[in-house]
Design a protein around this motif. Structure first.
Motif: not given
Length: 84
Positions: A1-14
């Protein structure tokens, strides 16, 4: 992951895959549901390490460091594909 946005989206998906509600995860992590909502939507400019680690703990996840551009070992790739 390269951004805070991607990290947040991954957390939401999980979180959704685990069938957990934002308000429940947020309460267990000690943050507000609004904070988690904004994080998952990529609407925050920063999200502290303590908050992130608390949310990940609730989701049964942890942070792992991997060098950029490095692929998994052959054994790891085989396990991912269900091979020998």
């Amino acid at each position: 992951m390269k951004s805070l946005q991607e990290l947040g989206e991954a957390v939401g998906t999980t979180r959704r895959e685990l069938g957990l509600k934002q308000k429940d995860v947020a309460a267990q992590a000690g943050i507000t549901a609004e904070t988690l909502l904004r994080f998952e939507r990529g609407q925050v400019s920063e999200f502290g390490a303590r908050k992130l680690l608390a949310v990940l703990a609730v989701l049964g996840m942890e942070v792992a460091f991997v060098k950029m551009g490095i692929s998994g070992s052959l054994d790891e790739l085989r396990r991912e594909r269900g091979g020998a």
